[in-house]
Design a protein around this motif. Sequence first.
Motif, short mmCIF file in Angstrom:
data_model
loop_
_atom_site.label_atom_id
_atom_site.label_comp_id
_atom_site.label_asym_id
_atom_site.label_seq_id
_atom_site.Cartn_x
_atom_site.Cartn_y
_atom_site.Cartn_z
N CYS A 88 0.83 -1.20 0.00
CA CYS A 88 0.00 0.00 0.00
C CYS A 88 0.87 1.26 0.00
CB CYS A 88 -0.98 0.01 1.16
SG CYS A 88 -0.24 0.20 2.77
N ASP A 89 0.31 2.29 -0.56
CA ASP A 89 0.98 3.58 -0.67
C ASP A 89 1.14 4.22 0.71
OD1 ASP A 89 0.49 6.78 -1.28
OD2 ASP A 89 1.75 5.76 -2.76
N ASP A 90 2.19 4.96 0.88
CA ASP A 90 2.44 5.64 2.16
C ASP A 90 1.32 6.59 2.56
OD1 ASP A 90 4.79 4.26 2.03
OD2 ASP A 90 6.08 6.03 1.86
N SER A 91 0.59 7.09 1.58
CA SER A 91 -0.52 7.99 1.88
C SER A 91 -1.74 7.23 2.43
CB SER A 91 -0.93 8.79 0.65
OG SER A 91 -1.46 7.94 -0.34
N VAL A 92 -1.76 5.93 2.25
CA VAL A 92 -2.86 5.10 2.74
C VAL A 92 -2.57 4.57 4.13
CG1 VAL A 92 -4.18 2.98 2.32
CG2 VAL A 92 -3.52 4.45 0.40
N LEU A 93 -1.34 4.14 4.35
CA LEU A 93 -0.95 3.55 5.62
C LEU A 93 0.49 3.92 5.92
CD1 LEU A 93 -1.72 1.54 7.93
CD2 LEU A 93 -0.81 -0.27 6.48
N ASP A 94 0.73 4.35 7.13
CA ASP A 94 2.09 4.70 7.55
C ASP A 94 2.99 3.47 7.37
OD1 ASP A 94 4.18 4.61 9.96
OD2 ASP A 94 3.76 6.70 9.44
N PRO A 95 4.14 3.63 6.73
CA PRO A 95 5.04 2.50 6.49
C PRO A 95 5.45 1.76 7.77
CG PRO A 95 5.76 4.40 5.24
CD PRO A 95 4.65 4.87 6.13
N ASP A 96 5.64 2.49 8.86
CA ASP A 96 5.99 1.83 10.12
C ASP A 96 4.86 0.94 10.61
OD1 ASP A 96 8.49 3.04 10.19
OD2 ASP A 96 7.79 4.71 11.43
N ASP A 97 3.62 1.39 10.44
CA ASP A 97 2.47 0.57 10.82
C ASP A 97 2.36 -0.67 9.95
OD1 ASP A 97 1.78 2.30 12.87
OD2 ASP A 97 0.38 3.45 11.61
N ALA A 98 2.64 -0.51 8.66
CA ALA A 98 2.59 -1.65 7.75
C ALA A 98 3.62 -2.70 8.16
CB ALA A 98 2.83 -1.19 6.32
N VAL A 99 4.83 -2.26 8.47
CA VAL A 99 5.89 -3.19 8.89
C VAL A 99 5.50 -3.88 10.20
CG1 VAL A 99 8.28 -3.32 9.72
CG2 VAL A 99 7.74 -2.01 7.67
N LYS A 100 4.94 -3.14 11.14
CA LYS A 100 4.50 -3.74 12.41
C LYS A 100 3.47 -4.83 12.17
CE LYS A 100 5.34 0.30 15.29
NZ LYS A 100 4.73 1.40 16.05
N GLN A 101 2.55 -4.58 11.25
CA GLN A 101 1.51 -5.58 10.97
C GLN A 101 2.12 -6.82 10.32
OE1 GLN A 101 -1.63 -5.50 12.16
NE2 GLN A 101 -0.82 -3.67 13.16
N LEU A 102 3.04 -6.63 9.39
CA LEU A 102 3.70 -7.78 8.77
C LEU A 102 4.52 -8.57 9.79
CD1 LEU A 102 4.79 -6.14 5.41
CD2 LEU A 102 3.20 -8.07 5.68
N GLU A 103 5.19 -7.87 10.69
CA GLU A 103 5.94 -8.55 11.74
C GLU A 103 5.01 -9.32 12.68
OE1 GLU A 103 8.23 -5.39 13.49
OE2 GLU A 103 9.82 -5.58 11.99
N TRP A 104 3.84 -8.74 12.96
CA TRP A 104 2.87 -9.41 13.83
C TRP A 104 2.38 -10.71 13.17
CZ3 TRP A 104 -2.36 -10.61 13.36
CH2 TRP A 104 -2.97 -11.05 14.53
N ILE A 105 2.11 -10.66 11.88
CA ILE A 105 1.70 -11.87 11.16
C ILE A 105 2.81 -12.91 11.24
CG2 ILE A 105 1.16 -12.84 8.90
CD1 ILE A 105 -0.22 -10.13 8.25
N GLY A 106 4.05 -12.49 11.02
CA GLY A 106 5.17 -13.42 11.12
C GLY A 106 5.33 -14.01 12.50
N TYR A 107 5.14 -13.18 13.53
CA TYR A 107 5.22 -13.65 14.91
C TYR A 107 4.16 -14.71 15.20
CZ TYR A 107 4.66 -13.63 19.97
OH TYR A 107 4.54 -14.02 21.28
N LYS A 108 2.93 -14.44 14.77
CA LYS A 108 1.85 -15.41 14.99
C LYS A 108 2.12 -16.71 14.21
CE LYS A 108 -1.32 -14.54 17.25
NZ LYS A 108 -1.48 -14.75 18.69
N PHE A 109 2.62 -16.56 13.00
CA PHE A 109 2.95 -17.71 12.17
C PHE A 109 4.03 -18.56 12.85
CE2 PHE A 109 5.39 -19.74 8.79
CZ PHE A 109 4.38 -20.39 8.09
#
Length: 89
Positions: A23-44
């Motif tokens: 997603c574009d930076d104007s849609v979602l803060d890049p730091d938030d996007a990375v946190k969400q991807l890391e959370w998915i990886g952690y749960k996985f």
Amino acid sequence: MQEQLIRMLVELVVDLAMFFDSCDDSVLDPDDAVKQLEWIGYKFAGLSPEARQEVIAVMRDIAARDRETYGAFLATWIDELGAWDEPQE
């Protein structure tokens, strides 16, 4: 029934991960996007090795079925998720 449910849930997670990743930076803060991807990886990583392999098999099937949409993303993401041999604590 359980196999259908697992497939649907994996598809949802893959779609969300692709959204966070692209997603574009104007849609979602890049730091938030990375946190969400890391959370998915952690749960996985908390899954048993057998469950992780089952999820990875579904992801490979999704990528093979729709290479144009999922192929490149899942090729990288599967490698990242499959890098954990043991559950993370």
